[in-house]
Design an enzyme around this catalytic site. Sequence first.
Site, short mmCIF file in Angstrom:
data_model
loop_
_atom_site.label_atom_id
_atom_site.label_comp_id
_atom_site.label_asym_id
_atom_site.label_seq_id
_atom_site.Cartn_x
_atom_site.Cartn_y
_atom_site.Cartn_z
N GLU A 1 22.08 -14.35 -19.45
CA GLU A 1 21.28 -13.25 -19.97
C GLU A 1 21.81 -11.88 -19.63
OE1 GLU A 1 17.16 -12.91 -18.68
OE2 GLU A 1 17.67 -13.79 -16.76
N LYS B 1 20.73 -16.91 -15.45
CA LYS B 1 21.01 -15.55 -14.96
C LYS B 1 22.34 -15.05 -15.51
CE LYS B 1 17.97 -14.49 -13.92
NZ LYS B 1 16.77 -15.22 -13.81
N ARG C 1 3.65 -0.11 -5.02
CA ARG C 1 3.40 -0.68 -3.70
C ARG C 1 2.07 -1.44 -3.63
NH1 ARG C 1 6.65 1.10 0.05
NH2 ARG C 1 5.19 0.48 1.65
N HIS D 1 28.16 -38.45 -18.06
CA HIS D 1 27.55 -38.91 -19.31
C HIS D 1 27.88 -37.97 -20.48
CE1 HIS D 1 25.45 -42.04 -17.19
NE2 HIS D 1 25.07 -41.14 -16.29
N TRP E 1 -2.73 -2.48 -1.61
CA TRP E 1 -2.41 -3.90 -1.84
C TRP E 1 -3.20 -4.65 -0.77
CZ3 TRP E 1 0.40 -7.68 1.04
CH2 TRP E 1 0.69 -8.83 0.31
N CYS F 1 0.85 -1.21 0.00
CA CYS F 1 0.00 0.00 0.00
C CYS F 1 0.87 1.25 0.00
CB CYS F 1 -0.96 0.12 1.19
SG CYS F 1 -2.15 -1.20 1.31
N ASN G 1 -1.36 1.92 5.75
CA ASN G 1 -0.53 0.88 5.14
C ASN G 1 -0.06 -0.03 6.26
OD1 ASN G 1 1.48 -0.60 3.81
ND2 ASN G 1 2.99 1.02 4.06
#
Length: 615
Positions: A495, A492, A27, A511, A75, A2, A101
């Site tokens: 990119e 991560k 928020r 393997h 929120w 909020c 909030n």
Amino acid sequence: MCGIVGYIGEREAYPVILEGLKRLEYRGYDSAGIALYDGQDIKLSKTKGKVADLEKRVSSEIDASGTVGIGHTRWATHGVPNDVNSHPHYSNSGNLVIIHNGIIENYESLKQELIKRGYTFTSDTDTEVLINLIEDVKKNENVKLGKAVQIALNQVVGAYAIAVFDKNKPNEIVVAKLGSPLAIGIGDDEFFIASDATPFLEYTKKAIYLEDEEMAIVRRKKGVKIRKIKNDSLVAPYVQELQMNLEQIVKGGYEHFMLKEIHEQPNAIKDTYRGRLRAKEGIIKMSGIDDNIEKFLNTNRIIVIACGTSWHAGLVAEYIFEDLARIPVEVEYASEFRYRNPIITENDVVIAISQSGETADTLAAIKLAKSKGAFVFGVCNVVGSSIARETHAGAYTHAGPEIGVASTKAFTTQITVLTLIALKLAKEKGSISNSNFHLHLQELELIPGKVEQALKSDAHIKQVAETYKDAKNCLYLGRGFNFPVALEGALKLKEISYIHAEGYPAAEMKHGPIALIDEQMPVFVIATKKGHYEKVVSNIQEIKSRKGKIIGIVTEGDVDVKNLADHTIEVPETLEVLTPLLTTIPLQLLSYHIAVLLNKNVDQPRNLAKSVTVE
Ligand code: M6R
């Protein structure tokens, strides 16, 4: 979360508050509202939806004049997002109005008391209870608003940043804080109130940040008087000079959104389980699951569809669901699923995972699954997104806006939601013992603190990044719950630093990939105490004897891997199913620091976009 905003001064309050709400929308964006005082009465307008919806409503509903006012972007915690539960909230007399909030934990008992005294409530919120408690105190004790707020807050358990206004004392706003942020901007004969400084940055660079358990009376022209809520002692205001520009403040002082978002994870995880996880009572409450429990309990399998990092979260979920809830899980790349004529029946439950809620492949895969009669459940971060709307039911992650293209807090909050679902189904199915269920809930509640602890290794991780920043290739290894974390660690790095990296289950090395090992190859190995530890140690030995460089992600106090590895990074101990929430943190920080050291555009890596709306 909020966001709260307030203004008292000489200018029109509405434009200041409206713009401030837009900046605080990160928020929460379940609803928005505003209360203005025009010299005669309070004019209030509020609506479910975003600040843009409020703007439309205000223009048709009220005359938005007045030089004092408060506004809120919500929120939702207590009470679903709707017009009635939106803030501001009036007291029963209509004289007082509040924005809040936080969460008033003992609101139910306070409410019952107030009901006995004749108060009525229109909303489901804890906030409406608080404003009526303040009114009750003010009336019974015959005190001014500031004193009434103080007495009321001393009866409250929970967290709050509040702003309260009394139409009979229109030259002041009373604010208070405990656990939620509250800043007061000091202008020339004008004052601003906000959850952070962004709403008033263009008006003043002077701000007071209230400390916990402080309240302030902000008086037109007269200034700000701060007191301790508990003992009423006066506090000398500490006025700070804001050094930042708007952009920096949006990044919260961090150099990049990615770093900010990595550091937001303790709170993001907490926000994600808040209101859902009640460890003490042994309850997990998720309306999307509760309302469709039969579908989950009667299905023969769950199919997870997602892309990228969300797909990795789905893979973690496969391990968690199968281990705890004993439901078979298949994890599909949405882009493959949608084009390969998959076998889907009406008995299938499909879980679609997406941060943005807009990923085109995932959206198309959902439509395909629906067309075949499957029940589709969404795990999204962006409220009201296409995937959130397209799915039959769902659960939001509440990570807050993720701006950095590299997903970080989205991943850990997705795992949090999926763990809650798996635990809930395990309980319903009886596939977990009562004591084990309680243990998992308690441990999940401790995860934010443990993530905080893992973040403290940042300086050490930066040194490790320095050592390996020039690598051309890297390998990431993990087993069990941490195999998907190895994949995520590699993604991560790829990119944002453009270094080639691959993730493998540690035992697969022999393997094929072990042929890649030489003294140039850094191998990041997740080797926490829980989960095939001895076997991973053997895998490390195999790499070591071929001269590979080992960076071990280990449990605090580890000895064996430390003796073998070139570097180790510790994470706190937790239950095996929850380890991905911790082991992923150092891998995020490593990628971040390597990319920064290589001078890459961390937040906007080349060729990528945050929301992939093309196939
Ligand atoms: O918004 P979504 O979660 O659906 O996005 C899926 C992927 O595009 C996303 O996770 C992508 O892989 C991230 N850039 C990874 O950091």
